[in-house]
Design an enzyme around this catalytic site. Structure first.
Site, short mmCIF file in Angstrom:
data_model
loop_
_atom_site.label_atom_id
_atom_site.label_comp_id
_atom_site.label_asym_id
_atom_site.label_seq_id
_atom_site.Cartn_x
_atom_site.Cartn_y
_atom_site.Cartn_z
N SER A 245 0.84 -1.18 0.00
CA SER A 245 0.00 0.00 0.00
C SER A 245 0.88 1.24 0.00
CB SER A 245 -0.90 0.02 1.23
OG SER A 245 -1.70 1.18 1.26
N HIS A 259 -2.33 7.21 -4.73
CA HIS A 259 -2.48 6.10 -3.80
C HIS A 259 -2.68 4.82 -4.60
CE1 HIS A 259 -5.62 3.30 -2.15
NE2 HIS A 259 -4.66 3.14 -1.26
N ASN A 261 -3.00 0.33 -3.76
CA ASN A 261 -2.80 -0.84 -2.92
C ASN A 261 -3.35 -2.07 -3.63
OD1 ASN A 261 -5.27 -2.14 -1.27
ND2 ASN A 261 -5.74 0.02 -1.68
N TYR A 262 -2.62 -3.17 -3.46
CA TYR A 262 -3.04 -4.45 -4.02
C TYR A 262 -2.83 -5.50 -2.95
CZ TYR A 262 -3.51 -1.99 -8.35
OH TYR A 262 -3.92 -1.09 -9.30
N ARG A 263 -3.81 -6.37 -2.77
CA ARG A 263 -3.81 -7.22 -1.58
C ARG A 263 -4.41 -8.60 -1.87
NH1 ARG A 263 -7.45 -3.15 -1.60
NH2 ARG A 263 -9.65 -3.71 -1.40
N GLY A 412 -2.70 -6.19 17.43
CA GLY A 412 -1.31 -6.25 17.02
C GLY A 412 -1.00 -5.49 15.75
N SER A 413 -1.97 -4.75 15.22
CA SER A 413 -1.73 -4.01 13.98
C SER A 413 -0.75 -2.86 14.24
CB SER A 413 -3.03 -3.47 13.42
OG SER A 413 -3.67 -2.64 14.36
N ARG A 414 -0.05 -2.46 13.20
CA ARG A 414 0.97 -1.41 13.30
C ARG A 414 0.31 -0.08 13.03
NH1 ARG A 414 5.93 0.20 11.47
NH2 ARG A 414 7.23 0.90 13.17
#
Length: 454
Positions: A245, A259, A261-263, A412-414
């Site tokens: 992202s 912007h 993002n590829y997921r 736990g996400s950053r």
């Protein structure tokens, strides 16, 4: 901006020939020209833990042709020659189908049009890893063992995409990215590459994340609200999510924000079967409207989509306009691009091939626009307008973006990586409305009534 720090996925194709930017700019020998020349040579970066053979990033080519003066010329502002761009997106194996756009959170169904020939990811895993900004999140030995699995192929894709885009930005800015590796106690981790207060970019971030564990009830509810039917075992839903992202906030108000993002997402259900899907997109948020820029950006994305089906670009462009809509303002965040989510048919290989084509279009759809406006002058008033528009960007990301919401709901996400999408500075003015007939009013007109650019 769908800054889905876990779930973004972009990829540099393996078998495509390396391309270069070729400058045919007439006139001034500006700093931008020298940067373009530097793109002719492949850039190399190694990380110390892997010595030996060099691994080059693969570029994409764009031909620059000078044809006169660009757009508006406000008093006191010098403008570079307008550029017509012809993007040559890298070829990928064909995929087909169409998307039935039934609702904002529809599933995108892809139907085969031509036979798909699986593209081989060339090169040993270790050799390819030498070109990354950092060692991959997953241990190289594990990736080599599982070379054929989609999770491995996707991680390699997003790592290569991160490296390619970061190097392209470093060339134009002259600065370097800070590489920040992080781990998630619940499983997985990521690599955040951030450049702040550069010559060209006020803040540029390119994140990779590869995380796994069990979905929380809140995250599962977000997915079931989009039509997913998930059946866990003992209340648990093991998942794996990965992606790339990026959000780029330039200093100059005439260089637009971009912007992408590829997921990829995978969930294991009660009976051991797996649900998987892909999502992503690329979109542009200019502070001022430049029709040539809009045409170049959208036509490059359309070219990538058309390699798979002629209906993809129009459908995903409409989806993008709907998704990046700030409802409480009655306007879109920018001039759009493409957006899709929940792509899970007709096969992993075909959807993956489509995603790769979209990923390859990122550099050629954006970097020519940056170089075009690199030396544009701007006024204090134009800078203030940029700050107001950034405020709208922040509003969308914090209120509506599903990637941000998913990240904040996942233990736990950053947080720093999730909020990387926010600009360093923004502005909110009470009851701000530009005067009629101004360039600022033209921007609002476009954002309130999205246009077709190609």
């Amino acid at each position: 901006m769908a800054t889905l720090v876990f779930l973004s996925v972009n990829r540099t194709a393996q078998t495509t020939a390396r391309r270069c930017f070729i400058s045919h700019l007439k006139g001034s020998a500006s700093a931008g020209d020298s940067h373009l020349s530097s793109l002719r040579s492949p850039s190399v970066r190694r990380w110390s833990s892997l010595s030996g053979t060099r691994c080059f990033t693969r570029g994409t080519g764009t031909r620059f042709v000078s044809h006169g003066a660009a757009g508006r010329a406000a008093p006191g502002r010098t403008r570079r020659g307008a550029l017509a761009f012809t993007g040559a997106a890298a070829a990928a194996a064909a995929v087909a189908g169409f998307v039935a756009n039934a609702s904002h959170f529809q599933r995108a169904e892809m139907a085969s049009m031509v036979p798909q020939v699986a593209e081989e990811e060339d090169g040993d895993i270790l050799e390819r890893c030498r070109g990354f900004m950092s060692p991959p999140v997953t241990d190289v030995s594990v990736l080599r063992e599982r070379k054929g699995e989609m999770s491995t192929r996707m991680e390699m894709l997003i790592m290569e995409t991160q490296a390619e885009f970061c190097r392209a930005l470093e060339k134009v800015d002259g600065g370097t990215f800070k590489v920040d590796r992080w781990e998630r106690n619940e499983g997985g981790g990521g690599i955040s590459c951030v450049m702040q207060d550069g010559k060209v970019f006020e803040k540029a971030g390119v994140n990779v994340s590869v995380v796994f564990g069990n979905l929380t009830e809140e995250a599962a509810r977000q997915m079931t609200s989009r039509g997913k039917v998930l059946k866990g075992k003992d209340g648990k839903l093991p998942f794996c999510a990965m992606g790339v992202s990026s959000v780029i906030h330039p200093k100059n108000p005439h260089v637009p924000t971009v912007h992408f993002n590829y997921r990829y997402f995978e969930i294991e259900e009660e009976d051991g079967s797996k649900q998987w899907w892909f999502g992503g997109g690329t979109d542009l948020t200019p502070v001022y409207i430049d029709k040539e820029d809009a045409f170049h950006f959208h036509s490059t994305l359309k070219e990538a989509c058309d390699k798979h089906h002629s209906q993809y670009y129009p459908d995903f462009k409409k989806w993008c306009d709907r998704y990046f809509y700030i409802r409480h303002r009655g306007e879109t965040r920018g001039i759009g691009g493409i957006f899709f989510d929940d792509l899970d048919s007709p096969s992993q290989e075909e959807v993956f091939s489509f995603v790769k084509s979209c990923a390859r279009a990122v550099v050629p759809c954006y970097l020519p626009i940056v170089y075009k406006h690199l030396n544009d002058s701007f006024t204090a008033e134009e800078k203030d307008w940029q700050q107001v528009r950034r405020g709208r960007y922040v509003e969308f990301n914090l209120v509506y973006d599903r990637g941000v919401k998913f990240g904040l709901a996942t233990p736990g996400s950053r947080i720093e990586s999730i909020l990387m999408s926010l600009p360093l500075t923004a502005r909110w003015e009470y009851m701000h409305e530009p005067a009629k007939g101004t360039q600022e009013a033209e921007v609002l007109e476009v954002l309130r009534s999205p246009k077709e650019w190609v």
